[in-house]
Design a protein around this motif. Sequence first.
Motif, PDB file in Angstrom:
ATOM      1  N   GLU A 242       0.827  -1.214   0.000  1.00  0.00           N
ATOM      2  CA  GLU A 242       0.000   0.000   0.000  1.00  0.00           C
ATOM      3  C   GLU A 242       0.866   1.271   0.000  1.00  0.00           C
ATOM      4  O   GLU A 242       0.528   2.269  -0.630  1.00  0.00           O
ATOM      5  CB  GLU A 242      -0.900  -0.019   1.249  1.00  0.00           C
ATOM      6  CG  GLU A 242      -1.903   1.105   1.305  1.00  0.00           C
ATOM      7  CD  GLU A 242      -2.682   1.119   2.631  1.00  0.00           C
ATOM      8  OE1 GLU A 242      -3.119   2.215   3.011  1.00  0.00           O
ATOM      9  OE2 GLU A 242      -2.825   0.054   3.265  1.00  0.00           O
ATOM     10  N   TYR A 243       1.984   1.217   0.727  1.00  0.00           N
ATOM     11  CA  TYR A 243       2.844   2.405   0.855  1.00  0.00           C
ATOM     12  C   TYR A 243       4.042   2.374  -0.089  1.00  0.00           C
ATOM     13  O   TYR A 243       4.903   3.257  -0.013  1.00  0.00           O
ATOM     14  CB  TYR A 243       3.312   2.566   2.306  1.00  0.00           C
ATOM     15  CG  TYR A 243       2.207   3.068   3.199  1.00  0.00           C
ATOM     16  CD1 TYR A 243       1.939   4.426   3.314  1.00  0.00           C
ATOM     17  CD2 TYR A 243       1.392   2.180   3.895  1.00  0.00           C
ATOM     18  CE1 TYR A 243       0.909   4.903   4.103  1.00  0.00           C
ATOM     19  CE2 TYR A 243       0.356   2.643   4.692  1.00  0.00           C
ATOM     20  CZ  TYR A 243       0.120   4.002   4.799  1.00  0.00           C
ATOM     21  OH  TYR A 243      -0.905   4.474   5.570  1.00  0.00           O
ATOM     22  N   ASN A 244       4.076   1.406  -0.978  1.00  0.00           N
ATOM     23  CA  ASN A 244       5.233   1.223  -1.852  1.00  0.00           C
ATOM     24  C   ASN A 244       5.551   2.467  -2.687  1.00  0.00           C
ATOM     25  O   ASN A 244       6.696   2.898  -2.783  1.00  0.00           O
ATOM     26  CB  ASN A 244       4.990   0.007  -2.759  1.00  0.00           C
ATOM     27  CG  ASN A 244       6.275  -0.428  -3.442  1.00  0.00           C
ATOM     28  OD1 ASN A 244       7.364  -0.233  -2.914  1.00  0.00           O
ATOM     29  ND2 ASN A 244       6.153  -0.993  -4.621  1.00  0.00           N
ATOM     30  N   ASP A 245       4.504   3.079  -3.279  1.00  0.00           N
ATOM     31  CA  ASP A 245       4.718   4.252  -4.140  1.00  0.00           C
ATOM     32  C   ASP A 245       5.260   5.440  -3.346  1.00  0.00           C
ATOM     33  O   ASP A 245       6.195   6.112  -3.771  1.00  0.00           O
ATOM     34  CB  ASP A 245       3.406   4.653  -4.847  1.00  0.00           C
ATOM     35  CG  ASP A 245       3.005   3.625  -5.898  1.00  0.00           C
ATOM     36  OD1 ASP A 245       3.873   2.800  -6.261  1.00  0.00           O
ATOM     37  OD2 ASP A 245       1.842   3.634  -6.336  1.00  0.00           O
ATOM     38  N   LYS A 246       4.653   5.677  -2.156  1.00  0.00           N
ATOM     39  CA  LYS A 246       5.111   6.786  -1.311  1.00  0.00           C
ATOM     40  C   LYS A 246       6.558   6.565  -0.880  1.00  0.00           C
ATOM     41  O   LYS A 246       7.353   7.507  -0.829  1.00  0.00           O
ATOM     42  CB  LYS A 246       4.224   6.906  -0.066  1.00  0.00           C
ATOM     43  CG  LYS A 246       2.900   7.581  -0.316  1.00  0.00           C
ATOM     44  CD  LYS A 246       2.145   7.738   0.996  1.00  0.00           C
ATOM     45  CE  LYS A 246       0.807   8.432   0.781  1.00  0.00           C
ATOM     46  NZ  LYS A 246       0.031   8.501   2.026  1.00  0.00           N
ATOM     47  N   GLN A 247       6.902   5.315  -0.562  1.00  0.00           N
ATOM     48  CA  GLN A 247       8.268   4.990  -0.144  1.00  0.00           C
ATOM     49  C   GLN A 247       9.261   5.302  -1.270  1.00  0.00           C
ATOM     50  O   GLN A 247      10.314   5.879  -1.051  1.00  0.00           O
ATOM     51  CB  GLN A 247       8.384   3.504   0.233  1.00  0.00           C
ATOM     52  CG  GLN A 247       7.662   3.097   1.510  1.00  0.00           C
ATOM     53  CD  GLN A 247       8.432   3.474   2.767  1.00  0.00           C
ATOM     54  OE1 GLN A 247       8.166   4.497   3.379  1.00  0.00           O
ATOM     55  NE2 GLN A 247       9.376   2.662   3.167  1.00  0.00           N
ATOM     56  N   LYS A 248       8.878   4.918  -2.496  1.00  0.00           N
ATOM     57  CA  LYS A 248       9.746   5.155  -3.661  1.00  0.00           C
ATOM     58  C   LYS A 248       9.977   6.642  -3.882  1.00  0.00           C
ATOM     59  O   LYS A 248      11.092   7.077  -4.189  1.00  0.00           O
ATOM     60  CB  LYS A 248       9.126   4.531  -4.920  1.00  0.00           C
ATOM     61  CG  LYS A 248       9.422   3.045  -5.060  1.00  0.00           C
ATOM     62  CD  LYS A 248       8.815   2.500  -6.330  1.00  0.00           C
ATOM     63  CE  LYS A 248       9.086   1.002  -6.468  1.00  0.00           C
ATOM     64  NZ  LYS A 248       8.237   0.405  -7.499  1.00  0.00           N
ATOM     65  N   ILE A 249       8.898   7.443  -3.739  1.00  0.00           N
ATOM     66  CA  ILE A 249       9.011   8.893  -3.945  1.00  0.00           C
ATOM     67  C   ILE A 249       9.973   9.493  -2.913  1.00  0.00           C
ATOM     68  O   ILE A 249      10.870  10.273  -3.245  1.00  0.00           O
ATOM     69  CB  ILE A 249       7.618   9.580  -3.862  1.00  0.00           C
ATOM     70  CG1 ILE A 249       6.766   9.172  -5.079  1.00  0.00           C
ATOM     71  CG2 ILE A 249       7.747  11.096  -3.779  1.00  0.00           C
ATOM     72  CD1 ILE A 249       5.286   9.501  -4.949  1.00  0.00           C
ATOM     73  N   LEU A 250       9.801   9.093  -1.638  1.00  0.00           N
ATOM     74  CA  LEU A 250      10.666   9.636  -0.576  1.00  0.00           C
ATOM     75  C   LEU A 250      12.117   9.179  -0.771  1.00  0.00           C
ATOM     76  O   LEU A 250      13.057   9.950  -0.592  1.00  0.00           O
ATOM     77  CB  LEU A 250      10.135   9.209   0.796  1.00  0.00           C
ATOM     78  CG  LEU A 250      10.867   9.789   2.013  1.00  0.00           C
ATOM     79  CD1 LEU A 250      10.969  11.309   1.948  1.00  0.00           C
ATOM     80  CD2 LEU A 250      10.185   9.377   3.310  1.00  0.00           C
ATOM     81  N   LYS A 251      12.273   7.917  -1.183  1.00  0.00           N
ATOM     82  CA  LYS A 251      13.616   7.371  -1.437  1.00  0.00           C
ATOM     83  C   LYS A 251      14.332   8.217  -2.495  1.00  0.00           C
ATOM     84  O   LYS A 251      15.485   8.586  -2.331  1.00  0.00           O
ATOM     85  CB  LYS A 251      13.468   5.934  -1.974  1.00  0.00           C
ATOM     86  CG  LYS A 251      14.367   4.932  -1.310  1.00  0.00           C
ATOM     87  CD  LYS A 251      14.085   3.542  -1.866  1.00  0.00           C
ATOM     88  CE  LYS A 251      14.575   2.489  -0.898  1.00  0.00           C
ATOM     89  NZ  LYS A 251      14.230   1.141  -1.228  1.00  0.00           N
ATOM     90  N   SER A 252      13.617   8.536  -3.582  1.00  0.00           N
ATOM     91  CA  SER A 252      14.263   9.293  -4.661  1.00  0.00           C
ATOM     92  C   SER A 252      14.523  10.741  -4.230  1.00  0.00           C
ATOM     93  O   SER A 252      15.504  11.354  -4.622  1.00  0.00           O
ATOM     94  CB  SER A 252      13.451   9.231  -5.953  1.00  0.00           C
ATOM     95  OG  SER A 252      12.354  10.088  -5.875  1.00  0.00           O
ATOM     96  N   LYS A 253      13.649  11.299  -3.353  1.00  0.00           N
ATOM     97  CA  LYS A 253      13.870  12.654  -2.838  1.00  0.00           C
ATOM     98  C   LYS A 253      15.156  12.709  -2.008  1.00  0.00           C
ATOM     99  O   LYS A 253      15.933  13.654  -2.101  1.00  0.00           O
ATOM    100  CB  LYS A 253      12.680  13.085  -1.957  1.00  0.00           C
ATOM    101  CG  LYS A 253      11.682  13.968  -2.657  1.00  0.00           C
ATOM    102  CD  LYS A 253      10.637  14.503  -1.703  1.00  0.00           C
ATOM    103  CE  LYS A 253      10.921  15.946  -1.318  1.00  0.00           C
ATOM    104  NZ  LYS A 253       9.843  16.574  -0.535  1.00  0.00           N
ATOM    105  N   ILE A 254      15.370  11.680  -1.181  1.00  0.00           N
ATOM    106  CA  ILE A 254      16.570  11.638  -0.337  1.00  0.00           C
ATOM    107  C   ILE A 254      17.814  11.479  -1.219  1.00  0.00           C
ATOM    108  O   ILE A 254      18.819  12.177  -1.042  1.00  0.00           O
ATOM    109  CB  ILE A 254      16.468  10.515   0.720  1.00  0.00           C
ATOM    110  CG1 ILE A 254      15.392  10.869   1.764  1.00  0.00           C
ATOM    111  CG2 ILE A 254      17.809  10.276   1.422  1.00  0.00           C
ATOM    112  CD1 ILE A 254      15.061   9.757   2.751  1.00  0.00           C
TER     113      ILE A 254
END
Length: 348
Positions: A242-254
Amino acid sequence: MTTIKEHMRPVFPFTAIVGQEEMKLALILNMIDPKIGGVMIMGDRGTGKSTTIRAIADLLPQIQIIQDDLFNSHPTDTDLMSDSVQNSIRNGEKLPVSFINVPMIDLPLGATEDRVCGTIDIEKALNEGVKTFEPGLLAKANRGILYVDEVNLLDDHLVDILLDSAASGWNTVEREGISVRHPARFVLVGSGNPEEGELRPQLLDRFGMHAEIRTVKDPAMRVQIVEQRSQFDEDPHSCLQEYNDKQKILKSKISKGRELLDEVNIDFSLRMKISQVCGQLDVDGLRGDIVTNRAAKAFAAYNDRMHVTVEDIKSVIILCLRHRLRKDPLETIDSGERVKQIVSEVFG
């Protein structure tokens, strides 16, 4: 290849954590710029401190190391290599490399100095008559995160060792005729409950940032947190999905923030104002100025900008300064509020 341990214990997703914005921001900025100097998280019991810290490690890209190296040595950066790896490279040896997840090391409260710093391998010394070094937790934490829960209950001399290593990036061990030096670059994250005793001011000052967290009072938010945790415990994999997309976005931001960091600049006038705030708050030393500058740059990089703004500084300065103020027992105002007052006077 996932290990049994990873398979058995999925990590609660960072983006699913409700509230505690101060703590989350402080951790993210330290992941973008580890030179900020770590985070001290003070708050009530059961507010998700440990969960959040374990979740942030899961967001970081894998690191490249010399294969099977005990100190997670970097293949090309000499500051992040053990002496033996440096010697091998000087001798023209080709060393195999591999990728690992960013190390996340827990330091238990009862840890001894030998366990933390490393010691002589007694078994080898007795069986083979060879003096060899057995690395400690500081070696395992190199290029990762070292987490100390209840840091205010840890022996002061151990806290000193941790802070010295975190500041210098090296750990030196002198034991029974052996002298070993190895890199120990890690983000030091401490957590504690103020009811169990305060940290000495000179130790507090060595942590780059200080986040305070409180138990959520709003009933609707409390229900949301409890439901989310229950869902994760019952079916972790669908929660992770469920949170996979949000995790990916934050990962790329970092990741993007890390790449951009060196190019971010902060105007001289803003640097002057930061130092003016530190001066008016009577902050001892210059760590407050340095950390606020670094954190403001990391915040700008995190938001994909090349120039630090006043808003960036306002977003991080309380986290960087509140624990550096001298405590006045007669003062009724919270230290964070004092910082806020002076900041609004200086920056307008």
